[in-house]
Design an enzyme around this catalytic site. Structure first.
Site, PDB file in Angstrom:
ATOM      1  N   ASP A 167      44.332  38.032  47.438  1.00  0.00           N
ATOM      2  CA  ASP A 167      44.324  37.991  45.966  1.00  0.00           C
ATOM      3  C   ASP A 167      45.252  36.876  45.485  1.00  0.00           C
ATOM      4  O   ASP A 167      46.439  36.872  45.803  1.00  0.00           O
ATOM      5  CB  ASP A 167      44.816  39.361  45.456  1.00  0.00           C
ATOM      6  N   ASN A 180      45.400  35.929  42.029  1.00  0.00           N
ATOM      7  CA  ASN A 180      45.794  36.000  40.610  1.00  0.00           C
ATOM      8  C   ASN A 180      46.450  37.330  40.259  1.00  0.00           C
ATOM      9  O   ASN A 180      46.496  37.718  39.089  1.00  0.00           O
ATOM     10  CB  ASN A 180      44.599  35.710  39.689  1.00  0.00           C
ATOM     11  N   ASP A 186      45.713  40.385  40.371  1.00  0.00           N
ATOM     12  CA  ASP A 186      45.057  41.538  39.726  1.00  0.00           C
ATOM     13  C   ASP A 186      44.775  42.654  40.741  1.00  0.00           C
ATOM     14  O   ASP A 186      44.112  43.640  40.423  1.00  0.00           O
ATOM     15  CB  ASP A 186      43.762  41.108  38.998  1.00  0.00           C
ATOM     16  N   ASP A 234      39.915  37.461  45.939  1.00  0.00           N
ATOM     17  CA  ASP A 234      39.035  36.583  45.158  1.00  0.00           C
ATOM     18  C   ASP A 234      38.589  35.366  45.967  1.00  0.00           C
ATOM     19  O   ASP A 234      39.063  35.137  47.085  1.00  0.00           O
ATOM     20  CB  ASP A 234      39.722  36.166  43.850  1.00  0.00           C
ATOM     21  N   ASP A 271      25.448  37.164  51.487  1.00  0.00           N
ATOM     22  CA  ASP A 271      24.530  38.305  51.470  1.00  0.00           C
ATOM     23  C   ASP A 271      23.352  38.033  50.547  1.00  0.00           C
ATOM     24  O   ASP A 271      23.530  37.554  49.427  1.00  0.00           O
ATOM     25  CB  ASP A 271      25.255  39.552  50.952  1.00  0.00           C
ATOM     26  N   ASP A 328      20.826  42.031  53.380  1.00  0.00           N
ATOM     27  CA  ASP A 328      21.254  43.409  53.182  1.00  0.00           C
ATOM     28  C   ASP A 328      20.050  44.352  53.221  1.00  0.00           C
ATOM     29  O   ASP A 328      18.985  44.047  52.663  1.00  0.00           O
ATOM     30  CB  ASP A 328      21.929  43.510  51.805  1.00  0.00           C
ATOM     31  N   GLU A 366      20.115  43.182  58.270  1.00  0.00           N
ATOM     32  CA  GLU A 366      20.694  44.486  58.608  1.00  0.00           C
ATOM     33  C   GLU A 366      19.555  45.482  58.765  1.00  0.00           C
ATOM     34  O   GLU A 366      18.825  45.740  57.818  1.00  0.00           O
ATOM     35  CB  GLU A 366      21.626  44.922  57.480  1.00  0.00           C
ATOM     36  N   HIS A 404      32.030  46.015  57.115  1.00  0.00           N
ATOM     37  CA  HIS A 404      32.692  46.710  56.006  1.00  0.00           C
ATOM     38  C   HIS A 404      32.156  48.124  55.801  1.00  0.00           C
ATOM     39  O   HIS A 404      32.595  48.811  54.877  1.00  0.00           O
ATOM     40  CB  HIS A 404      32.497  45.890  54.729  1.00  0.00           C
ATOM     41  N   ASP A 405      31.206  48.565  56.614  1.00  0.00           N
ATOM     42  CA  ASP A 405      30.647  49.911  56.476  1.00  0.00           C
ATOM     43  C   ASP A 405      31.107  50.855  57.594  1.00  0.00           C
ATOM     44  O   ASP A 405      30.624  51.982  57.684  1.00  0.00           O
ATOM     45  CB  ASP A 405      29.107  49.862  56.517  1.00  0.00           C
TER      46      ASP A 405
END
Ligand code: NOJ
Length: 565
Positions: A21, A23, A25, A29, A98, A203, A258, A329-330
């Site tokens: 990150d 910035n 938040d 990003d 993706d 995807d 996938e 990520h799954d």
């Protein structure tokens, strides 16, 4: 098979939201990706897969797209993405993104229009069905469940019809029977390719077609998890073939689809074989859950793991090419699945050796290169993943008397949030991921496990990964390690995963012990070879005797072989 650049690539998947990150938040990003490209270059990868950064309400962290031509404001702008692409190209790192074909967000303009009336021009973009009335009672059009829990249908009050959504309620499925949908997708894919990306991870590629809307056989659950109703159906191949003809084949790109858990090797080949495949590779999930219970404890089922690799790599021999990955990520973290935290460094290195010398194109998942582990989630409020949250909430609703702690316990192991916790860059606040409040908790172990400390330690997991990449892409063993045949040896041994890579007269043996005990790899397991010399290992003093290789806990050795026949 004809050589292709993507067979010679070493990939790295970036889950932008949790990467870096810039910035404050609390959300990673694209500028963060830009700033870390030098890091990836130093690690040695030459391909990155960026998960979706399209405009999105982020119900499913960007897989719910509300505009395919805009960048999510929390991730940056199109200019930031172009900056990433430009710098990556200068560093000889290709970028794939993706491509989301199965659904959009319910906030996408098409859906906003589609729901307005039965005769709206966008009505046909989605899958709408009237309710079923049985004995005066209203039911969904079928009893099929969604992947994220509950029905795969959701009622929309405006017209009183149900739309199909095999993922979250906010992700209506596109209707691929519609020529307009297909045209929109062709246009969109070309738009991104023309910008200079090198391909797509597609995807949910296997879900683009639906079976006739007939109930599945009832189980005790109200909604039946009969995923075959919307997975790997024949029409999917037609749609992908059309995309290949109209788009993919016109560019020098790589596509990896996938296809998840339901695809057989045969259907994998239908998607991705050199003769009639529509894609270059497919990600299957078969190796993701190879564990078994021993004395009440979940342990790695090494034979099952070998079985899966044998099935896919042998099945594709001469016909296609496989991607190699431990997690994305799954999935949970591989160290918490197949590693041994008591032998943290050794087992992490062994897992890397096991996978990345197999024949195929590797994809490291962010944080894997430092051995990141599962997060100790105990409360519902700690989760961010829509799927995990849905499943826990459904259990709490449907099973009277169940406590939150119990429901969390049932779902924690499979939660996708383990992979989504912030990247551990250093030992500063929030692991150096953000100076703000992270969108998801940082793992408490970041002071011990982080990039900065491992980059300083030449013996670290990070350096082991760097060495593997170097060996595979830049050493004198490059050809055999990339293109050599793959053959598993000592198959029935439950303690090691060993194989030979062979190209003409050159052969390499890769021996990986999955045991916390001392073991041996016997020369007698090889037919037509003598041991040569050790090339690479996760112990500094690995050695071989004429007839065997002594293996200490999780020892992983790569050695040359001499041919005797
Ligand atoms: C697969 C993606 O990897 C996952 O994160 C997402 O939730 C579903 N497809 C739906 O897009």
């Amino acid at each position: 098979m004809k050589k292709k650049w993507w067979m010679e690539s070493f990939g790295y998947q970036i889950y932008i939201k949790s990467f870096y990150d810039t910035n404050s938040d609390g959300i990673g990003d694209l500028e963060g990706v830009y700033q870390k490209l030098d890091y990836l270059y130093e690690l040695g990868v030459n391909l990155i897969w960026l998960v979706p950064f399209y405009q999105s309400p982020m119900d499913d962290n960007g897989y719910d797209v509300s505009d395919f031509y805009e960048v999510a404001s929390e991730y940056g702008t199109l200019e930031t993405f172009k900056k990433v692409l430009d710098k990556a190209n200068k560093l000889n790192i290709r970028v794939i993104i993706d491509l989301i074909l199965n659904h959009t967000s319910d906030e996408h303009y098409w859906f906003q229009e589609s729901r307005k009336s039965l005769d709206n021009p966008y009505r046909e973009y989605y899958i709408w069905e009237p309710p079923r009335i049985i004995d005066g009672q209203e039911y969904e059009p079928t009893n099929w469940s969604s992947f994220f829990g509950g029905s795969c249908w959701k009622k929309d009050e405006i017209t009183g019809y149900y739309f199909m959504k095999i993922f979250s309620d906010k992700m209506p499925d596109l209707n691929w029977k519609s020529e307009n949908v297909r045209k929109e997708m062709i246009k969109m894919a070309k738009w991104w390719l023309d910008m200079g990306i090198s391909g797509f991870r597609i995807d949910a590629a296997s879900h683009l077609a639906r079976a006739p809307f007939v109930d599945s056989k009832m189980t005790k659950d109200r909604y039946v998890p009969d995923f075959s109703k919307y997975s790997n159906l024949p029409m999917v191949h037609e749609y992908l073939k059309m995309l290949d003809d109209e788009v993919f084949s016109k560019y020098d790109i790589m596509t990896v689809g996938e296809v998840g858990g339901g695809a057989s090797v045969e259907s994998g080949l239908r998607y991705a074989s050199k003769d009639y495949g529509q894609l270059d590779m497919v990600f299957n999930f078969d190796h993701n859950w190879c564990t078994k219970k021993v004395n009440g404890k979940e342990v790695t089922d090494v034979i099952k793991l070998k079985y899966v690799f044998r099935k896919w790599i042998y099945g594709f021999k001469g016909k296609g090419w496989n991607p190699l990955y431990w997690l994305n990520h799954d999935h949970p973290r591989v160290m918490s699945m197949y590693g041994d935290l008591n032998y943290f460094e050794k087992s992490a290195k062994m897992l890397a050796n096991t996978l990345y010398f197999v024949k195929g194109t590797p994809f490291i998942y962010q944080g894997e290169e430092i051995g990141m582990t599962n997060y100790p989630f105990t409360k519902l409020s700690e989760f961010r993943d829509v799927s995990t949250i849905n499943h826990i909430k459904l259990d709490l609703k449907n099973q009277p008397g169940v406590t939150e702690a119990e429901a969390v316990k049932w779902h924690v192991e499979h939660s996708r949030d383990h992979a989504r916790i912030p990247m551990q860059w250093n030992s500063l606040k929030n692991a150096g991921f953000t100076t703000g409040t992270p969108w998801i908790n940082v793992h408490p172990n970041y002071k011990d496990i982080n990039v900065e400390s491992q980059m300083k330690d030449l013996n670290s997991i990070w350096h082991h990964y760097k060495n593997i990449i170097n060996l595979k892409l830049h050493s004198k063993y490059r050809e055999v390690l990339i293109y050599g045949d793959f053959e598993i040896v000592d198959y029935h041994n439950p303690h090691n995963f060993s194989y030979i890579r062979r190209l003409k007269d050159e052969a390499i043996l890769v021996v990986n012990s999955f045991s916390n005990q001392n073991r041996r790899f016997m020369l007698s397991k090889l037919d037509g070879y003598e041991f040569g010399e050790i090339i690479f290992s996760n112990y500094q003093d690995s050695h071989i005797s004429p007839k065997s290789i002594p293996l200490r806990p999780y020892e992983a050795v790569v050695l040359s072989l001499k041919l005797t026949k």
